[in-house]
Scaffold this motif. Structure first.
Motif, PDB file in Angstrom:
ATOM      1  N   ALA A   1     -44.335  40.228 -74.725  1.00 11.71           N
ATOM      2  CA  ALA A   1     -44.242  39.723 -73.361  1.00 11.71           C
ATOM      3  C   ALA A   1     -43.738  38.289 -73.409  1.00 11.71           C
ATOM      4  O   ALA A   1     -42.999  37.849 -72.544  1.00 11.71           O
ATOM      5  N   PHE A   2     -44.112  37.571 -74.455  1.00 16.46           N
ATOM      6  CA  PHE A   2     -43.673  36.194 -74.580  1.00 16.46           C
ATOM      7  C   PHE A   2     -42.222  36.087 -75.025  1.00 16.46           C
ATOM      8  O   PHE A   2     -41.399  35.502 -74.354  1.00 16.46           O
ATOM      9  N   ASP A   3     -41.868  36.719 -76.147  1.00 17.27           N
ATOM     10  CA  ASP A   3     -40.560  36.367 -76.688  1.00 17.27           C
ATOM     11  C   ASP A   3     -39.420  37.178 -76.097  1.00 17.27           C
ATOM     12  O   ASP A   3     -38.270  36.797 -76.203  1.00 17.27           O
ATOM     13  N   ALA A   4     -39.717  38.300 -75.416  1.00 15.68           N
ATOM     14  CA  ALA A   4     -38.638  39.074 -74.811  1.00 15.68           C
ATOM     15  C   ALA A   4     -38.014  38.333 -73.636  1.00 15.68           C
ATOM     16  O   ALA A   4     -36.942  38.673 -73.175  1.00 15.68           O
ATOM     17  N   THR A   5     -38.704  37.317 -73.139  1.00 11.14           N
ATOM     18  CA  THR A   5     -38.151  36.544 -72.026  1.00 11.14           C
ATOM     19  C   THR A   5     -37.128  35.538 -72.522  1.00 11.14           C
ATOM     20  O   THR A   5     -36.505  34.854 -71.725  1.00 11.14           O
ATOM     21  N   PHE A   6     -36.960  35.417 -73.830  1.00 11.40           N
ATOM     22  CA  PHE A   6     -36.061  34.416 -74.397  1.00 11.40           C
ATOM     23  C   PHE A   6     -36.440  33.026 -73.898  1.00 11.40           C
ATOM     24  O   PHE A   6     -35.584  32.197 -73.610  1.00 11.40           O
ATOM     25  N   GLY A   7     -37.737  32.793 -73.749  1.00 13.76           N
ATOM     26  CA  GLY A   7     -38.161  31.472 -73.312  1.00 13.76           C
ATOM     27  C   GLY A   7     -37.784  31.177 -71.876  1.00 13.76           C
ATOM     28  O   GLY A   7     -37.529  30.045 -71.520  1.00 13.76           O
TER      29      GLY A   7
ATOM     30  N   ALA B   1     -34.060  44.681 -64.623  1.00 10.98           N
ATOM     31  CA  ALA B   1     -34.192  43.551 -63.696  1.00 10.98           C
ATOM     32  C   ALA B   1     -34.566  42.256 -64.420  1.00 10.98           C
ATOM     33  O   ALA B   1     -34.331  41.162 -63.906  1.00 10.98           O
ATOM     34  N   SER B   2     -35.140  42.370 -65.607  1.00  9.54           N
ATOM     35  CA  SER B   2     -35.558  41.153 -66.310  1.00  9.54           C
ATOM     36  C   SER B   2     -34.445  40.599 -67.208  1.00  9.54           C
ATOM     37  O   SER B   2     -34.606  39.561 -67.827  1.00  9.54           O
ATOM     38  N   TYR B   3     -33.306  41.296 -67.258  1.00  4.46           N
ATOM     39  CA  TYR B   3     -32.213  40.791 -68.092  1.00  4.46           C
ATOM     40  C   TYR B   3     -31.505  39.628 -67.387  1.00  4.46           C
ATOM     41  O   TYR B   3     -31.112  39.745 -66.227  1.00  4.46           O
ATOM     42  N   ASP B   4     -31.384  38.513 -68.094  1.00  6.32           N
ATOM     43  CA  ASP B   4     -30.738  37.327 -67.532  1.00  6.32           C
ATOM     44  C   ASP B   4     -29.509  37.000 -68.372  1.00  6.32           C
ATOM     45  O   ASP B   4     -29.631  36.499 -69.487  1.00  6.32           O
ATOM     46  N   PRO B   5     -28.315  37.295 -67.831  1.00  5.53           N
ATOM     47  CA  PRO B   5     -27.088  37.086 -68.625  1.00  5.53           C
ATOM     48  C   PRO B   5     -26.863  35.626 -68.994  1.00  5.53           C
ATOM     49  O   PRO B   5     -26.081  35.334 -69.905  1.00  5.53           O
ATOM     50  N   ALA B   6     -27.544  34.696 -68.318  1.00  4.84           N
ATOM     51  CA  ALA B   6     -27.364  33.288 -68.666  1.00  4.84           C
ATOM     52  C   ALA B   6     -28.105  32.948 -69.948  1.00  4.84           C
ATOM     53  O   ALA B   6     -27.934  31.867 -70.503  1.00  4.84           O
TER      54      ALA B   6
ATOM     55  N   TRP C   1     -29.977  41.264 -76.055  1.00  2.00           N
ATOM     56  CA  TRP C   1     -31.127  41.740 -75.281  1.00  2.00           C
ATOM     57  C   TRP C   1     -31.527  43.150 -75.742  1.00  2.00           C
ATOM     58  O   TRP C   1     -32.701  43.440 -75.975  1.00  2.00           O
ATOM     59  N   ILE C   2     -30.542  44.017 -75.898  1.00  5.76           N
ATOM     60  CA  ILE C   2     -30.829  45.391 -76.337  1.00  5.76           C
ATOM     61  C   ILE C   2     -31.332  45.387 -77.782  1.00  5.76           C
ATOM     62  O   ILE C   2     -32.251  46.124 -78.140  1.00  5.76           O
ATOM     63  N   PHE C   3     -30.749  44.509 -78.601  1.00  7.78           N
ATOM     64  CA  PHE C   3     -31.266  44.374 -79.961  1.00  7.78           C
ATOM     65  C   PHE C   3     -32.751  44.033 -79.944  1.00  7.78           C
ATOM     66  O   PHE C   3     -33.549  44.603 -80.688  1.00  7.78           O
ATOM     67  N   THR C   4     -33.139  43.082 -79.080  1.00  4.55           N
ATOM     68  CA  THR C   4     -34.542  42.649 -79.029  1.00  4.55           C
ATOM     69  C   THR C   4     -35.459  43.788 -78.575  1.00  4.55           C
ATOM     70  O   THR C   4     -36.559  43.950 -79.095  1.00  4.55           O
TER      71      THR C   4
ATOM     72  N   ALA D   1     -30.447  33.351 -83.566  1.00  3.15           N
ATOM     73  CA  ALA D   1     -30.717  34.519 -84.400  1.00  3.15           C
ATOM     74  C   ALA D   1     -30.669  35.805 -83.573  1.00  3.15           C
ATOM     75  O   ALA D   1     -30.170  36.835 -84.037  1.00  3.15           O
ATOM     76  N   GLN D   2     -31.176  35.759 -82.341  1.00  5.79           N
ATOM     77  CA  GLN D   2     -31.135  36.966 -81.506  1.00  5.79           C
ATOM     78  C   GLN D   2     -29.690  37.305 -81.128  1.00  5.79           C
ATOM     79  O   GLN D   2     -29.308  38.473 -81.070  1.00  5.79           O
ATOM     80  N   ALA D   3     -28.886  36.255 -80.901  1.00  8.11           N
ATOM     81  CA  ALA D   3     -27.471  36.490 -80.607  1.00  8.11           C
ATOM     82  C   ALA D   3     -26.783  37.142 -81.806  1.00  8.11           C
ATOM     83  O   ALA D   3     -25.963  38.053 -81.657  1.00  8.11           O
ATOM     84  N   VAL D   4     -27.146  36.676 -83.003  1.00  8.24           N
ATOM     85  CA  VAL D   4     -26.573  37.281 -84.210  1.00  8.24           C
ATOM     86  C   VAL D   4     -27.038  38.736 -84.313  1.00  8.24           C
ATOM     87  O   VAL D   4     -26.258  39.626 -84.678  1.00  8.24           O
ATOM     88  N   GLY D   5     -28.306  38.996 -83.954  1.00  9.00           N
ATOM     89  CA  GLY D   5     -28.800  40.371 -83.935  1.00  9.00           C
ATOM     90  C   GLY D   5     -27.940  41.246 -83.025  1.00  9.00           C
ATOM     91  O   GLY D   5     -27.607  42.387 -83.368  1.00  9.00           O
ATOM     92  N   GLY D   6     -27.564  40.697 -81.877  1.00  7.70           N
ATOM     93  CA  GLY D   6     -26.700  41.438 -80.962  1.00  7.70           C
ATOM     94  C   GLY D   6     -25.344  41.714 -81.588  1.00  7.70           C
ATOM     95  O   GLY D   6     -24.804  42.827 -81.480  1.00  7.70           O
ATOM     96  N   SER D   7     -24.821  40.720 -82.291  1.00 11.51           N
ATOM     97  CA  SER D   7     -23.497  40.923 -82.889  1.00 11.51           C
ATOM     98  C   SER D   7     -23.571  41.918 -84.050  1.00 11.51           C
ATOM     99  O   SER D   7     -22.655  42.729 -84.239  1.00 11.51           O
ATOM    100  N   VAL D   8     -24.679  41.889 -84.795  1.00 13.63           N
ATOM    101  CA  VAL D   8     -24.882  42.889 -85.862  1.00 13.63           C
ATOM    102  C   VAL D   8     -24.933  44.289 -85.237  1.00 13.63           C
ATOM    103  O   VAL D   8     -24.319  45.233 -85.737  1.00 13.63           O
ATOM    104  N   LEU D   9     -25.664  44.398 -84.119  1.00 19.74           N
ATOM    105  CA  LEU D   9     -25.781  45.695 -83.442  1.00 19.74           C
ATOM    106  C   LEU D   9     -24.403  46.201 -82.988  1.00 19.74           C
ATOM    107  O   LEU D   9     -24.050  47.369 -83.185  1.00 19.74           O
ATOM    108  N   ASP D  10     -23.619  45.296 -82.393  1.00 19.83           N
ATOM    109  CA  ASP D  10     -22.277  45.676 -81.932  1.00 19.83           C
ATOM    110  C   ASP D  10     -21.399  46.186 -83.075  1.00 19.83           C
ATOM    111  O   ASP D  10     -20.538  47.030 -82.870  1.00 19.83           O
TER     112      ASP D  10
END
Lengths: 214, 188
Positions: free
Chosen positions: B100-106, B66-71, B78-81, A45-54
């Motif tokens: 603080a919890f969910d912005a880490t994407f687990g 620094a907390s952004y993890d492209p993997a 990430w920016i959407f979140t 869902a977050q990935a879809v959010g990113g694609s919506v944003l794009d």
């Protein structure tokens, strides 16, 4: 048919989109902390959010917006420094999403049943509580004024839909009389989002109503 | 004509994190700040508030680079979140302790091979998956991201029953998941 034990896909989408109320989001986040597999859906869902944003048409910012942000970068406190000033986590060993909140003291809410408030997440009448029910005890039979989301943290309870164990998520149906019974040897600890007061039917309800505040 | 996203936005964010690179930040800002503003306006923020939050979101991108993890997520996700968290903080109190919890994407969970996780970091794959939906499903899912509050509002806006909206979202999500899993298996 057995009941589902995770939030519906549409609820997970709303969680990821940030449109759930804070109390609902707390219960969903607790489930995600205990059941990492469900995170597949929130990642999606977050990935879809990113694609919506794009795909959105850009809306120009005010003139000078970039310069104004650059100015504020100078003053932006580096992340590590901010972490250090954050208040220490509340003193309890609950799943991570609940650790940032203070808790009220436990209060009695019927035979073998105690509740405490998770202070902070609120949306109108909707709020978050922790419920602790003793082994073999049932929660008072109740119907629901509003949606009730529950996630088991410790122990287990059973309803007509089967047994709910740590991490299991239940969305109560407002039309159903609900009477979970604890089937674990240890007390059952749950987090729940309640909307309004739970309605206790029958004579017990009338007897307890003046005393019990869930 | 719409400009395409910066080719490797993840690398730009890495340059911000490692070298406080302002040129990299300018590129991210130029592309995403106006889109975050649109997202907020579509979510019901008044224009002045949307402007303020869009700027705030970009400051957060700088601070948290620094907390952004492209993997774990595409830069867009990430920016959407980040924008989403600022929006919900602005709308209601009591939600910030959750971020603080969910912005880490687990990130605290052990990384395990997961087709969705690897597909979700690939913006192109996610967009292709969105295009595979039927228009009703895609619309219901898109609206869920900028309509403030619930599927019943989407139901009103579209003039279809709430159950239909939920079903479109549910089946659309399942289709997205199946699409990405299939594509990622094909890539192995």
């Amino acid at each position: 048919m057995s009941a589902r034990r995770h939030p519906s896909e549409e609820r997970l989408l709303a969680f990821a989109a940030g449109t759930l109320s804070a109390p609902e989001a707390v219960v969903v986040a607790t489930h995600l902390a205990l059941r990492p597999r469900t995170r597949t859906w929130t990642h999606l869902a977050q990935a879809v959010g990113g694609s919506v944003l794009d795909d959105l048409e850009p809306t120009p910012l005010d003139n000078g917006a970039f310069a104004s942000v650059l100015d504020r970068l100078e003053a932006a406190v580096p992340d590590e420094a901010r972490e250090a000033v954050r208040a220490p986590a509340a003193d309890h060993a609950l799943p991570a999403p609940l650790r940032g909140f203070d808790l009220s003291p436990w209060r009695w809410a019927g035979p073998g049943v105690h509740v405490r408030d998770v202070l902070g997440p609120r949306d109108g009448d909707c709020r978050v509580i922790l419920l602790r029910i003793a082994p073999g005890q049932s929660a008072p039979r109740h119907t629901h004024a509003g949606v009730e989301l529950t996630c088991v943290i410790e122990g287990a309870y059973a309803t007509d839909d089967g047994v709910f164990e740590p991490g299991d998520f239940e969305e109560a149906d407002p039309s159903v009389l609900h009477q979970p019974r604890v089937v674990s040897r240890a007390p059952c600890l749950c987090v729940a989002a309640l909307d309004g007061q739970i309605v206790l039917p029958g004579r017990l309800g009338k007897l307890l109503a003046p005393f019990v505040r869930l | 004509m719409r400009s395409p996203p910066p080719r490797d936005c993840g690398a730009l964010i890495a340059r911000i994190a490692q070298a406080q690179d302002r040129d990299a930040f300018a590129e991210v800002f130029d592309y995403y700040a106006p889109r975050v503003k649109t997202l907020l306006v579509k979510s019901g923020s008044p224009p002045a508030a949307a402007e303020e939050l869009a700027q705030e979101a970009m400051l957060t991108v700088w601070r948290k680079a620094a907390s952004y993890d492209p993997a774990r997520a595409s830069a867009a996700a990430w920016i959407f979140t980040i924008a989403r968290n600022l929006r919900s903080d602005a709308l209601r109190r009591g939600s910030s302790a959750l971020h603080a919890f969910d912005a880490t994407f687990g990130a605290e969970a052990p990384a395990q091979p997961d087709a969705i996780l690897s597909g979700a970091q690939d913006g192109a794959c996610v967009r292709a998956a969105m295009r595979s939906l039927n228009p009703d499903q895609a619309q219901a899912i898109e609206m869920a991201f900028y309509q403030e509050q619930t599927h019943s509002q989407i139901s009103q806006a579209l003039g279809v029953p709430l159950g239909t909206v939920k079903a479109r979202i549910r089946f659309g999500m399942m289709k997205l998941k199946a699409f990405i899993e299939r594509e990622m298996r094909g890539a192995e």
